[in-house]
Design a protein around this motif. Structure first.
Motif, short mmCIF file in Angstrom:
data_model
loop_
_atom_site.label_atom_id
_atom_site.label_comp_id
_atom_site.label_asym_id
_atom_site.label_seq_id
_atom_site.Cartn_x
_atom_site.Cartn_y
_atom_site.Cartn_z
N VAL A 70 0.51 4.26 -6.62
CA VAL A 70 -0.15 5.03 -5.53
C VAL A 70 -1.58 4.63 -5.30
O VAL A 70 -2.43 4.48 -6.25
CB VAL A 70 -0.03 6.69 -5.91
N ASP A 71 -1.79 4.50 -4.05
CA ASP A 71 -3.12 3.77 -3.55
C ASP A 71 -3.96 4.89 -3.04
O ASP A 71 -5.09 5.22 -3.36
CB ASP A 71 -2.88 2.85 -2.47
N TYR A 72 -3.20 5.89 -2.28
CA TYR A 72 -3.90 6.99 -1.59
C TYR A 72 -3.18 8.01 -1.38
O TYR A 72 -1.97 8.25 -1.50
CB TYR A 72 -4.35 6.63 -0.19
N ILE A 73 -3.96 9.16 -1.80
CA ILE A 73 -3.41 10.76 -1.59
C ILE A 73 -3.98 11.53 -0.43
O ILE A 73 -5.10 11.47 -0.20
CB ILE A 73 -3.52 11.30 -2.99
N VAL A 74 -3.01 12.07 0.33
CA VAL A 74 -3.57 12.89 1.37
C VAL A 74 -2.87 14.50 1.03
O VAL A 74 -1.97 14.55 0.69
CB VAL A 74 -3.05 12.47 2.70
N ARG A 75 -3.76 15.39 1.56
CA ARG A 75 -3.20 16.77 1.22
C ARG A 75 -2.28 17.06 2.39
O ARG A 75 -2.44 17.23 3.67
CB ARG A 75 -4.56 17.53 1.23
N VAL A 111 0.90 -1.04 0.08
CA VAL A 111 -0.18 0.00 -0.11
C VAL A 111 1.08 1.19 0.17
O VAL A 111 1.80 1.28 0.84
CB VAL A 111 -0.89 0.07 1.20
N VAL A 112 0.59 2.34 -0.90
CA VAL A 112 1.45 3.39 -1.04
C VAL A 112 0.40 4.54 -0.68
O VAL A 112 -0.53 5.06 -1.69
CB VAL A 112 2.02 3.60 -2.34
N ILE A 113 0.89 5.50 0.33
CA ILE A 113 0.33 6.60 0.70
C ILE A 113 1.17 7.87 0.29
O ILE A 113 2.19 7.76 0.83
CB ILE A 113 -0.21 6.64 2.09
N VAL A 114 0.77 8.70 -0.54
CA VAL A 114 1.72 10.09 -0.69
C VAL A 114 0.81 11.36 -0.10
O VAL A 114 -0.24 11.39 -0.35
CB VAL A 114 1.73 10.15 -2.06
N GLU A 115 1.88 11.90 0.60
CA GLU A 115 1.62 13.28 1.11
C GLU A 115 1.91 14.14 0.12
O GLU A 115 2.85 14.30 -0.34
CB GLU A 115 2.14 13.44 2.28
#
Length: 217
Positions: free
Chosen positions: A209-214, A183-187
């Motif tokens: 990329v699985d999830y993007i957070v602001r 799982v890849v989470i990018v800020e």
């Protein structure tokens, strides 16, 4: 699929005891807001794979100071005295790996390789417990790939499909770290529409990329 999620939603995928790749180099390119949120959530007993443990008050260093890490696989710890203190006290396991070997282990993990051969470490403590292979009369160490449950990375500009542009030195360990986890989470420092990033400067395709957070909130 909408990849942009809240910090709380993203961190549902980071649990106690997981192995986590964290991008950055001495704090530059660390996903600082994700790290702060991990501290707030109380996640513990992590194994981290990273270039270093930054500084006590910066990025990964905060996880060390707050004793959320049980093992660190890193290339150096000299800038964070607390890492050395916990290691010497038997509270933290530290696996020191030559920097080039470490990034290649991550890259090999992302590429699905079974390992690679390197002369780095021959005749030093690095070779202890490792298999030696001779090729054309020269000895090499067999280094195995590294993968993680989750990668926590930073992106300077990220489009809504997860394509990432890294500004200058922030690309460091983020680029390959994004390929070597389930799982890849990018800020994202900045989120843009699909097509706004020149494809020639995309260094991590959105498929990783699985999830993007602001990161700008």
């Amino acid at each position: 699929m909408n990849k942009i999620v809240s910090m709380n939603e993203a961190l549902e995928h980071v649990k106690d005891g997981m192995t986590v790749i964290i991008g950055g180099f001495l704090g530059t390119g660390n996903p600082h807001k994700i790290i702060d949120a991990l501290l707030e959530k109380g996640v513990k007993d992590l194994t981290i794979i990273a270039n270093d443990t930054a500084f006590p008050e910066v990025g990964i260093g905060k996880l060390i100071v707050n004793k959320r890490v049980k093992k660190a696989i890193v290339s150096h710890i000299g800038t964070n005295p607390e890492t050395g203190n916990q290691m010497n006290a038997g509270e933290l396991e530290v696996d020191l790996v030559p920097q080039g070997t470490l990034i290649e282990q991550i890259r090999a993990g992302g590429a699905g390789l079974g390992g690679f051969l390197t002369p780095t470490g021959i005749g030093t403590v690095v070779e202890e417990g490792k298999r030696k292979i001779e090729v054309d009369g020269k000895e090499y160490l067999l280094e195995k790939p590294l993968k993680a449950d989750v990668a926590l990375i930073f992106g300077s500009i990220v489009d809504k499909k997860g394509n990432i542009f890294f500004n200058k030195a922030t690309r460091n360990f983020n680029k390959f770290g994004a390929t070597a986890a389930e799982v890849v989470i990018v800020e994202a420092e900045k989120i843009v529409e699909v097509g706004e990033i020149d494809p020639n400067v995309v260094e991590v395709p959105g498929l990783f990329v699985d999830y993007i957070v602001r990161g700008d909130e």
